[in-house]
Design an enzyme around this catalytic site. Structure first.
Site, short mmCIF file in Angstrom:
data_model
loop_
_atom_site.label_atom_id
_atom_site.label_comp_id
_atom_site.label_asym_id
_atom_site.label_seq_id
_atom_site.Cartn_x
_atom_site.Cartn_y
_atom_site.Cartn_z
CG HIS A 21 -1.81 1.20 1.32
ND1 HIS A 21 -3.10 1.20 0.86
CD2 HIS A 21 -1.60 2.44 1.82
CE1 HIS A 21 -3.64 2.39 1.06
NE2 HIS A 21 -2.75 3.16 1.65
CD GLU A 22 1.77 3.82 3.60
OE1 GLU A 22 2.18 4.84 3.00
OE2 GLU A 22 0.69 3.77 4.21
CG HIS A 25 0.34 6.17 -0.79
ND1 HIS A 25 -0.73 6.60 -1.54
CD2 HIS A 25 -0.20 5.58 0.32
CE1 HIS A 25 -1.86 6.29 -0.93
NE2 HIS A 25 -1.56 5.65 0.19
#
Length: 344
Positions: A21-22, A25
């Site tokens: 997920h990170e 980003h």
């Protein structure tokens, strides 16, 4: 020992999903020229960290989250590479990328499950259980189900989803029969306990299997992922209608127990649960709620429409309050998870 093993599995799963997920980003921020100050997996004090270029990379003690700290993420900043100063479309991409990675992860896991399991089920009725009510109220063997209550049926899971999201005991179906589209009003199904004190319709027929081909495997995995996304949305919406309550939510403790139960059955069941968790994380993160990616996304979209941002100070207050409420909800859900485990 078994409980410890399940906890280890859960920590690894959450760690991988948080990392991906990170990373979504992080990767898109770097691609858009945004300065990233830190990329962290976990929260709390750092267990391990190192600096490479302008970015610090860290592994933190508590496996309950992570973050990609971008320059100018939470307020005014004069640096042209700050998040707040980048074009709206770039900020939207960065904010959506984390959820996209989780949903993509779910898709890949499902793809692997399908490739390693038995033939793909179709949406064509093969035979009915003894005394099946659906066969007595219009459905026939050989019918290919096209829709349930207006929702398109692409794969076998869509049939299950169409039944478990309704508690009326009957649904309107559209089928392909003998080359013609036929509408079947009020097809009835037996009711069964949903595990939360309510009732859901149960399927009383089986479908034909179909041979696996590369195209069919990819298509099935795609629609299976879409069905999981829809299930998350429907479940959340049904909380507002009163069918489910906040008490039915599960946090890390409940999810760990679910993974443990799935692992005790088969590796396939475990990966199925992990895929569902990945998709859940992605979808929930896009909800337009303060402190979530969806909440930040909402502010960026409003800025794009207004051609000017909402006061950064007030936006910060909203996210701070939202984060506090989110932490309160997490504590409440965790407490309920522990109570449920004790009662078992």
């Amino acid at each position: 020992m078994t409980a410890i093993l399940y906890i280890v599995i859960a920590v690894i799963v959450f760690g991988v999903l948080i990392f991906l997920h990170e990373f979504g980003h992080f990767f898109t921020a770097k691609l858009c020229g945004i300065k990233v100050n830190e990329f962290a997996v976990g929260m709390g004090p750092a267990l391990f960290k190192f600096q490479k270029g302008e970015t610090r990379y860290s592994l933190r003690a508590l496996p309950i989250g992570g973050f990609t700290a971008m320059e100018g993420e939470d307020g005014e900043n004069n640096d042209p590479r700050a998040f707040v100063n980048r074009p709206v479309w770039q900020r939207i991409i960065v904010l959506v990328a984390g959820a996209f990675m989780n949903i993509l992860t779910g898709f890949v896991i499902i793809l692997i499950i399908i490739m390693l399991t038995n033939p793909i089920p179709s949406t064509t009725v093969a035979q009915f259980a003894d005394g099946a009510t659906s066969s007595q109220t219009g459905l026939r063997a050989g019918d290919r189900i096209l829709s349930i209550d207006g929702a398109a049926v692409h794969i076998n899971m869509d049939i299950t989803l169409g039944l478990i999201t309704s508690n009326k005991g009957k649904v309107n179906m559209q089928v392909l029969r003998g080359g013609k589209v036929v509408d079947l009003p009020a097809v009835q199904f037996p009711m069964t306990d949903d595990g939360n004190g309510g009732k859901v319709m149960a399927r009383d027929f089986v479908v034909y299997a179909q041979q696996k081909t590369p195209g069919r495997v990819i298509s099935y995995a795609f629609y299976w992922t879409i069905a999981m996304v829809k299930l998350v949305w429907v479940t959340i919406l049904q909380m507002f209608t009163g069918r489910y309550s906040v008490k039915d939510l599960s946090g890390p403790v409940g999810v760990t127990a679910a993974m443990g139960q799935a692992a005790s059955q088969s590796p396939s069941m475990l990966f199925n649960v992990v895929a569902m968790i990945a998709v859940n994380l992605g979808v929930v993160n896009l909800f337009p709620l303060p402190a979530l990616d969806g909440g930040r996304l909402l502010f960026v979209i409003i800025e794009g429409i207004r051609r000017k941002p909402i006061s950064r100070k007030y936006e910060g207050y909203v996210h701070l309050i939202g984060f506090a409420l989110l932490m309160t909800l997490m504590l409440f859900v965790t407490f309920n998870d522990i109570v449920r485990l004790i009662k078992r």
